[in-house]
Design a protein around this motif. Sequence first.
Motif, PDB file in Angstrom:
ATOM      1  N   UNK A  65     -10.754  -4.808  -4.130  1.00 37.61           N
ATOM      2  CA  UNK A  65      -9.464  -5.421  -4.428  1.00 37.61           C
ATOM      3  C   UNK A  65      -9.604  -6.726  -5.218  1.00 37.61           C
ATOM      4  N   UNK A  66     -10.637  -7.495  -4.950  1.00 36.15           N
ATOM      5  CA  UNK A  66     -10.810  -8.751  -5.703  1.00 36.15           C
ATOM      6  C   UNK A  66     -11.267  -8.502  -7.136  1.00 36.15           C
ATOM      7  N   UNK A  67     -11.720  -7.277  -7.416  1.00 30.52           N
ATOM      8  CA  UNK A  67     -12.132  -6.928  -8.775  1.00 30.52           C
ATOM      9  C   UNK A  67     -11.058  -6.136  -9.518  1.00 30.52           C
ATOM     10  N   UNK A  68      -9.900  -5.916  -8.867  1.00 25.01           N
ATOM     11  CA  UNK A  68      -8.853  -5.070  -9.445  1.00 25.01           C
ATOM     12  C   UNK A  68      -7.597  -5.886  -9.732  1.00 25.01           C
ATOM     13  N   UNK A  69      -6.889  -5.479 -10.793  1.00 24.01           N
ATOM     14  CA  UNK A  69      -5.622  -6.127 -11.107  1.00 24.01           C
ATOM     15  C   UNK A  69      -4.460  -5.504 -10.347  1.00 24.01           C
ATOM     16  N   UNK A  70      -4.475  -4.181 -10.210  1.00 23.11           N
ATOM     17  CA  UNK A  70      -3.428  -3.467  -9.471  1.00 23.11           C
ATOM     18  C   UNK A  70      -4.076  -2.604  -8.393  1.00 23.11           C
ATOM     19  N   UNK A  71      -3.425  -2.535  -7.226  1.00 27.15           N
ATOM     20  CA  UNK A  71      -3.910  -1.700  -6.132  1.00 27.15           C
ATOM     21  C   UNK A  71      -2.815  -0.717  -5.735  1.00 27.15           C
ATOM     22  N   UNK A  72      -3.106   0.567  -5.826  1.00 26.42           N
ATOM     23  CA  UNK A  72      -2.129   1.597  -5.484  1.00 26.42           C
ATOM     24  C   UNK A  72      -1.951   1.665  -3.978  1.00 26.42           C
ATOM     25  N   UNK A  73      -0.687   1.669  -3.519  1.00 24.99           N
ATOM     26  CA  UNK A  73      -0.399   1.639  -2.091  1.00 24.99           C
ATOM     27  C   UNK A  73       0.641   2.692  -1.707  1.00 24.99           C
ATOM     28  N   UNK A  74       0.286   3.984  -1.804  1.00 30.33           N
ATOM     29  CA  UNK A  74       1.220   5.022  -1.342  1.00 30.33           C
ATOM     30  C   UNK A  74       1.302   5.037   0.174  1.00 30.33           C
ATOM     31  N   UNK A  75       2.387   5.572   0.706  1.00 28.71           N
ATOM     32  CA  UNK A  75       2.542   5.676   2.156  1.00 28.71           C
ATOM     33  C   UNK A  75       1.519   6.641   2.728  1.00 28.71           C
TER      34      UNK A  75
END
Length: 553
Positions: free
Chosen positions: A425-435
């Motif tokens: 996560x610290x290396x990513x700009x966007x994090x996908x968060x589906x239910x």
Amino acid sequence: MPSVDKKMAISVSKKKSKLSKRCQENDHSFFFSLLAKVFFRIPGVVFLLILIYIWSSSTSIISGNVVHLCVSSRKLNNLYCLSAGTQPSLEIPVSLVNDSYIPTGNSEGGNVKEVADFELKGSISAVRNVIDRDGDEALADAYKEVEEQIQVHRSWASDSDHESCDGRGIYIYELPPKFNRDLLAQCGDMIPWMDFCSFLSNEALGEPIQKLGKGWYHTHQYSLEPIFHARALKHPCRVYDPNGAKLFYVPYYGGLDILRWHFKNVSDDVKDSLGSEVLRWLESQGPWYRNLGKDHVFVLGKISWDFRRKDKSSWGTRFLELDEMQNPIKLLIERQPWHINDIGIPHPTYFHPQTDDDIVSWQLKIIKSNRKTLVSFAGAARPDSPNNVRSILIEQCISTHNGECKFLNCTSGVCDQPQSIIELFTESQFCLQPSGDSPTRKSVFDSLISGCIPVLFDPLTAYYQYPWHLPQDFDKFSVFIDNDKVRNKTVNVVERLMKIPSRERENMKRYIVYELLPGLLYGDSNSKFDKFQDAFSITINNLLERLKRLNEL
């Protein structure tokens, strides 16, 4: 924004329960017959390898006469038991229209069917406006009620950190140990395939994570109850005389109570017994009747649906359905959107700072982090529905040509290692968060405290949940993409995110790191903050503000 089907019905996991039923109906003779047929058609070595693979990715648990097949899940440390019980039912109450509840079916666990071709920007009221245009007035009224409740919750927000405790006494009940400490002592027997005791060490923060540094612990998402309790015991406004209290905190560990029975073949009466007992005990105490329980608060470390068992379900308890529980405030990691006294507070993350400097050091580190990955997704496909949002997102992610998206496959067990999640996560700009099993996701908070912009597909994941900890302007900290667009494959999520200008991404990241992050963390029990309010402090201050305003009415 979730769109709702025309019958106004929602089911967290219709397909899941159907699969469970089919699994239970298959008898052992059929199973072994099938194994025999397979064995004679493939070489023995290959067959043995297949069996080893299946066993390494699943676990069978026998409780009573039921065999539970457990596969990958975020909710119970990478295992989900298909026959563990009927899943919680997410229902939109339409009593404001016809005094009835209409359940509905939906294959996406916890998702509401989204309004097609609509993306939520800025305000929940946008949902109602779209529904109004579609002519579904009953549905519009249901969402109007949610919007009004969220605004009421926001109106309780305190505008200061209240350094003075004058008129702000907090009384903590000294409950008999069977309602909390004894539940902690049963940690070794709560989940059959794992030792839960390590997660409840260090006042439920879990074992320290040396690789991540000071303040980082292997914290389980169901540890909120003892974490909150430990902080409350050392709150400067704690009083020992109930006559000097404004707020009464009941440290009943109802989530751990549910967890200890979940994988055991016991009756509903057994599951409900301790919750009923704690209410009988409270009724023997004078303060309970002073304001009919309205000044009492329960902190429950599981989702609201786990405490709202329906008549024909074996899932969870009926604790929040009891008449006595309608007046108190219930703080949960996931609220029921149509219950005004359910309030969502953040899932506990892995970071528990002790001082302002601990927070500032982390902010400086992640603001400077080299975010070499545009998009990441840490998760797994739903085993009971191969063509769902998660599966499509995984397909879109791994098919990128230039490495714009990185997929961390949680079926491998790597997601059990917090450092792997935080590093991604610290290396990513966007994090996908589906239910997942339910609308909310602990991973949303892990991404936010890592400075990664969460991409949400269901507004019940965050927008209807946390009025005290997340702002009303959702586009300041997240990107919303309609679930239907993903299911229908009318949008490629990675390509969509690539079109967001770098300046906009940077502004969102800075807002998350400097404005939101401190208020999403739970400091350890010895923490002392002067510059910041953490998630616990925000919660307590807003609870006290709520009581003050109710008393002024």
